[in-house]
Design a protein around this motif. Sequence first.
Motif, mmCIF file in Angstrom:
data_model
loop_
_atom_site.group_PDB
_atom_site.id
_atom_site.type_symbol
_atom_site.label_atom_id
_atom_site.label_comp_id
_atom_site.label_asym_id
_atom_site.label_seq_id
_atom_site.Cartn_x
_atom_site.Cartn_y
_atom_site.Cartn_z
ATOM 1 N N GLY A 134 43.327 106.251 36.789
ATOM 2 C CA GLY A 134 43.824 106.438 35.431
ATOM 3 C C GLY A 134 43.113 105.545 34.423
ATOM 4 O O GLY A 134 42.412 104.593 34.775
ATOM 5 N N GLN A 135 43.292 105.879 33.154
ATOM 6 C CA GLN A 135 42.654 105.107 32.091
ATOM 7 C C GLN A 135 43.389 103.779 31.872
ATOM 8 O O GLN A 135 44.606 103.697 32.003
ATOM 9 N N THR A 136 42.621 102.777 31.565
ATOM 10 C CA THR A 136 43.167 101.439 31.305
ATOM 11 C C THR A 136 42.569 100.876 30.017
ATOM 12 O O THR A 136 41.520 101.332 29.546
ATOM 13 N N ARG A 137 43.278 99.897 29.483
ATOM 14 C CA ARG A 137 42.780 99.152 28.336
ATOM 15 C C ARG A 137 42.604 97.690 28.725
ATOM 16 O O ARG A 137 43.445 97.133 29.449
ATOM 17 N N HIS A 138 41.518 97.127 28.236
ATOM 18 C CA HIS A 138 41.199 95.734 28.516
ATOM 19 C C HIS A 138 41.021 95.486 30.011
ATOM 20 O O HIS A 138 41.222 94.367 30.480
ATOM 21 N N GLY A 139 40.723 96.562 30.760
ATOM 22 C CA GLY A 139 40.380 96.405 32.163
ATOM 23 C C GLY A 139 41.536 96.463 33.132
ATOM 24 O O GLY A 139 41.378 96.915 34.262
ATOM 25 N N ILE A 140 42.727 96.009 32.711
ATOM 26 C CA ILE A 140 43.842 95.916 33.666
ATOM 27 C C ILE A 140 45.132 96.548 33.168
ATOM 28 O O ILE A 140 46.035 96.807 33.957
ATOM 29 N N ILE A 141 45.260 96.822 31.882
ATOM 30 C CA ILE A 141 46.518 97.327 31.329
ATOM 31 C C ILE A 141 46.472 98.851 31.362
ATOM 32 O O ILE A 141 45.567 99.458 30.775
ATOM 33 N N PRO A 142 47.439 99.526 32.021
ATOM 34 C CA PRO A 142 47.422 100.991 32.081
ATOM 35 C C PRO A 142 47.655 101.610 30.709
ATOM 36 O O PRO A 142 48.378 101.080 29.859
ATOM 37 N N GLU A 143 47.019 102.744 30.495
ATOM 38 C CA GLU A 143 47.175 103.480 29.243
ATOM 39 C C GLU A 143 48.582 104.029 29.094
ATOM 40 O O GLU A 143 49.085 104.196 27.964
ATOM 41 N N GLU A 144 49.256 104.307 30.221
ATOM 42 C CA GLU A 144 50.614 104.858 30.150
ATOM 43 C C GLU A 144 51.584 103.904 29.475
ATOM 44 O O GLU A 144 52.570 104.344 28.860
ATOM 45 N N LEU A 145 51.342 102.584 29.615
ATOM 46 C CA LEU A 145 52.233 101.609 28.976
ATOM 47 C C LEU A 145 52.175 101.715 27.453
ATOM 48 O O LEU A 145 53.216 101.655 26.778
ATOM 49 N N PHE A 146 50.991 101.906 26.923
ATOM 50 C CA PHE A 146 50.850 102.051 25.464
ATOM 51 C C PHE A 146 51.496 103.358 24.987
ATOM 52 O O PHE A 146 52.210 103.370 23.979
ATOM 53 N N THR A 147 51.232 104.461 25.718
ATOM 54 C CA THR A 147 51.829 105.741 25.298
ATOM 55 C C THR A 147 53.341 105.741 25.445
ATOM 56 O O THR A 147 54.045 106.456 24.719
ATOM 57 N N LEU A 148 53.869 104.923 26.362
ATOM 58 C CA LEU A 148 55.323 104.815 26.509
ATOM 59 C C LEU A 148 55.959 104.054 25.351
ATOM 60 O O LEU A 148 57.064 104.396 24.914
ATOM 61 N N LEU A 149 55.263 103.039 24.819
ATOM 62 C CA LEU A 149 55.823 102.231 23.737
ATOM 63 C C LEU A 149 55.532 102.771 22.344
ATOM 64 O O LEU A 149 56.151 102.332 21.377
ATOM 65 N N TYR A 150 54.591 103.693 22.218
ATOM 66 C CA TYR A 150 54.243 104.213 20.895
ATOM 67 C C TYR A 150 55.428 104.847 20.161
ATOM 68 O O TYR A 150 55.631 104.583 18.981
ATOM 69 N N PRO A 151 56.267 105.706 20.803
ATOM 70 C CA PRO A 151 57.382 106.302 20.049
ATOM 71 C C PRO A 151 58.397 105.281 19.532
ATOM 72 O O PRO A 151 59.076 105.535 18.527
ATOM 73 N N LYS A 152 58.546 104.127 20.226
ATOM 74 C CA LYS A 152 59.546 103.133 19.835
ATOM 75 C C LYS A 152 58.987 102.054 18.918
ATOM 76 O O LYS A 152 59.651 101.631 17.968
ATOM 77 N N THR A 153 57.772 101.616 19.193
ATOM 78 C CA THR A 153 57.231 100.448 18.476
ATOM 79 C C THR A 153 56.044 100.764 17.594
ATOM 80 O O THR A 153 55.616 99.902 16.824
ATOM 81 N N GLY A 154 55.461 101.947 17.724
ATOM 82 C CA GLY A 154 54.279 102.251 16.952
ATOM 83 C C GLY A 154 53.018 101.819 17.671
ATOM 84 O O GLY A 154 53.026 101.425 18.840
ATOM 85 N N VAL A 155 51.895 101.863 16.915
ATOM 86 C CA VAL A 155 50.605 101.586 17.520
ATOM 87 C C VAL A 155 50.454 100.111 17.874
ATOM 88 O O VAL A 155 49.907 99.741 18.913
ATOM 89 N N THR A 156 50.969 99.221 17.006
ATOM 90 C CA THR A 156 50.808 97.780 17.242
ATOM 91 C C THR A 156 51.897 97.210 18.131
ATOM 92 O O THR A 156 51.873 96.005 18.421
ATOM 93 N N GLY A 157 52.855 98.049 18.573
ATOM 94 C CA GLY A 157 53.965 97.542 19.366
ATOM 95 C C GLY A 157 53.548 96.899 20.675
ATOM 96 O O GLY A 157 53.993 95.782 21.000
ATOM 97 N N PRO A 158 52.698 97.523 21.479
ATOM 98 C CA PRO A 158 52.299 96.900 22.750
ATOM 99 C C PRO A 158 51.597 95.556 22.573
ATOM 100 O O PRO A 158 51.844 94.612 23.325
ATOM 101 N N TYR A 159 50.748 95.455 21.498
ATOM 102 C CA TYR A 159 50.069 94.181 21.281
ATOM 103 C C TYR A 159 51.050 93.100 20.837
ATOM 104 O O TYR A 159 50.964 91.935 21.271
#
Length: 237
Positions: free
Chosen positions: A48-73
Motif C-alpha cells: 500500500g501507499q505510504t507517506r514519509h516512508g512509514i505512515i500508511p495512506e489509509e490513516l490520512f484518508t481516515l482522518l480527512y473527514p473529521k479533521t481536514g487535510v492538516t488534521g493528521p499532521y
Amino acid sequence: MLSRLVLVSAPVLKNGGSFGACAVQASRSLHTSEQKKAPVPPLPEKGGQTRHGIIPEELFTLLYPKTGVTGPYMLGTGLLLYLLSKEIYVVNHETIAAASIGAVIIYGVKKFGPSVAAFADKLNEEKVAKAQEVKDLAMTNLTQAIEEEKKEQWRVEGRQMLFDAKRNNVAMLLETNYRERIHMVTNEVKKRLDYQIELQNLHRRMEQEHMVDWVEKNVIKSITPQQARPSLRPCTH
C-alpha cells in the motif's frame, strides 16, 4: 455508571441462566463455523501507499473527514509535544543514536532499495513462472486424463455391441456345428443304406449267376451225345 449497570444486571443474568447459555452457545456456534470453506482473498502484488516512508495512506484518508487535510499532521505534532512536555519520552543520547540509525536505514533504502526490489521481483517472477509451469503441466495431465476417461467411457458404451457380435458369432458357430453333425449323420445313414442296397444287389446277382450256372449245367447234362452230333457236324464242315 458502568459499574452500576454491571451490579444491576448481575442478578438478572444469574437468574436467567438460559439466556446466558443461549448466548454462550451462540458465541460458540459463531466461533466454530467452518472457516476452511471461506474464499481466500488474493494477496496484493504491491504494498500500500505510504507517506514519509512509514505512515500508511489509509490513516490520512481516515482522518480527512473529521479533521481536514492538516488534521493528521496536527495530531502527530500534538502527540509528540504531549510526550515531550509530560516527559513520557525523554530526549537523550539514545534518541540521537536512533535518529542516526534511522537516517542510515533511510539512506540505505533510498540507495539500494530499487536494486533489491528489482532482485526480489525477479525472484518472485521466477517462482511464479515455476508455479505456472507446474500448474500448466498439471492441467495438461488432467486434461489428458479426462480425454482418456472419455475414451474409456466410449469403449464401455461400445462393449455392449461387441458382446452382441460375440453372441451372434457363438450362435453361428453352434448352428454350423449342429448342421455339420446333421450332415455327418445323414452321410452315415446314406452309407449304411447304400451298403444294404449293394448287399441286396450282390445277393440278387449271385442268385442270378447261380441260377444261370445251374440252368447251364442242367442243360448240358440233359444233352446226349446222339443229340450233340447233328449239331456239331455242320460246324466241322
